[in-house]
Design an enzyme around this catalytic site. Sequence first.
Site, PDB file in Angstrom:
ATOM      1  N   GLU A   1      44.463  43.537  35.465  1.00 20.41           N
ATOM      2  CA  GLU A   1      43.073  43.435  35.904  1.00 20.41           C
ATOM      3  C   GLU A   1      42.396  42.275  35.191  1.00 20.41           C
ATOM      4  OE1 GLU A   1      39.915  46.787  37.100  1.00 20.41           O
ATOM      5  OE2 GLU A   1      40.197  46.615  34.938  1.00 20.41           O
ATOM      6  N   GLN A   2      42.362  41.143  35.841  1.00 21.51           N
ATOM      7  CA  GLN A   2      41.628  40.008  35.309  1.00 21.51           C
ATOM      8  C   GLN A   2      40.588  39.576  36.332  1.00 21.51           C
ATOM      9  OE1 GLN A   2      43.342  36.009  35.349  1.00 21.51           O
ATOM     10  NE2 GLN A   2      45.302  36.864  35.994  1.00 21.51           N
TER      11      GLN A   2
END
Length: 545
Positions: A369-370
């Site tokens: 999750e970026q």
Amino acid sequence: MPKVLNPILPGFNADPSILRVGDDYYIATSTFEWYPGVQIHHSKDLANWDLLIRPLNRKSQLDMRGDPDSGGVWAPCLTHDGEKFWLVYTDVKRKDGSFKDTPNYIVTAPKIEGPWSDPVYINSSGFDPSLFHDDDGKKWFINMLQDHRRRPRAFAGIRLQEYDPKQEKLVGPKKTIFHGSDLDLVEGPHLYRRNGYYYLLTAEGGTGYEHAVTLCRSRDIWGPYELHPQKHILTSKDHPLTALQRAGHGDIVDTPDGKTYIVHLTGRPTTQFRRCVLGRETAIQEAYWDADDWLYIKNGPVPSLYVDLPAATDDGKYWAEQRYSFNPVVGLHKDFQWLRTPEPERIFTITDKNTLELTGREGIGSWFEQALVARRQTHFSYDAETVVEFSPTDERQFAGLVAYYCRYNFFYLTVTAHTDGKRELLILPSEASWPLGRFTFPLPDPVPIPQEGKVRLALSVRGGALQFFYALVGDGGEEKELEKIGPVFDASILSDECGGHQMHGSFTGAFVGVAASDLDGEERKAGFDYFVYRPVRYETDRYEV
């Protein structure tokens, strides 16, 4: 007839699958770890294409969190059986090491715009799946077969089995119908039926500079299949100086007036290192069926930079500046994608103040999750800029402008803070540091900036050279003149050839966009006012006129 310049889909549009329904043409291409999954372009004339839809756009269809770089959605195949559209694809969960995990799925839709169904799981025996609708109503599923015991190459041939749409599963016997030629690495299969023959089109030689399109045929769908007299009907492998390299992974389409074309992936190398900074692109070639019932490429087998098509391409559209504003009603422009997550609300939103607000998540390059929103690089030279408002409290919080290929290869101009909390600009370069994925040290010297206020960030790419710029924005919104920051970087490392894997292991392309991270876990937000992508005609660029 106008001469059209290849590629017809420039910049990271790999593994094309082409389909004609009536007077409409569609091309589906791979998106790998970029979300939403699969790009489908539309055209009326084979020359001018518009991005129509990315159909794998919800969590029930696709969740790529944890997928590796160049994993995710591989080689979609788009077909139509007279009633509805069918799309098959692989979601690659592991690609390196001793095994590959390659679940294959089917989704369907009554119209190309959707709604597209939830996926039906088919098998995991290999990747590059394809679905063939036979004249008798039967449906056949084929994919390359992966055999982990084969070393160094685990490509074991093309596997065929019948698909029952009522039971939504494979049924009956299965057989490896083609083991490939001596070029090896057979993949990317498509089946066709014509004049009493079944034709099997495959890709071979890996997706690098030995890539090729191979054709074979049989009177029986189960084989045996005989090779084309040329063996490889399309390839650049023996012509290293031709404009279009890495030619392979093709698909065939017939026009209403009886002409035949083949679309295929290709790469346009630049610099003395032959790096394809635009990734694998989609090109088109005219083909013809000869008296021997074999397909040949016009002026082939070497692909042509120019091809005769009924219409010319819109050159003005290709070179136009793209200025993206952010509106919560309109939503994010279709040119943009993000990485892996089916929950984009956790990484970005468009506010009522018409800003793109990113929520700082994991570090850039995370496989989970970026917060990174970006568009493809589609020109060898371009300018990009944005204005960001961000108030970090320490060095673990940063946001800004990024030119990105993967976790190993990026250039990132950030607004961050020193350990004492004072705000500064800092460039975080990661230049081909595989397998460690570390920054390139020493980092360029930071530039102190005021604790509050917006900052204009920009970059220019001129062929193989990348330069960052910045300017402070006044309280009234006035922008000062841009100043250079940091050294000139080697932009060519944002390429498949430097993508953090060994040969044949990196498959995407360069992106440019905005990002935010908060390694403290405080979810600090960064607001971006606009984004500009400005193509530039540069004298040393090849293949763009």
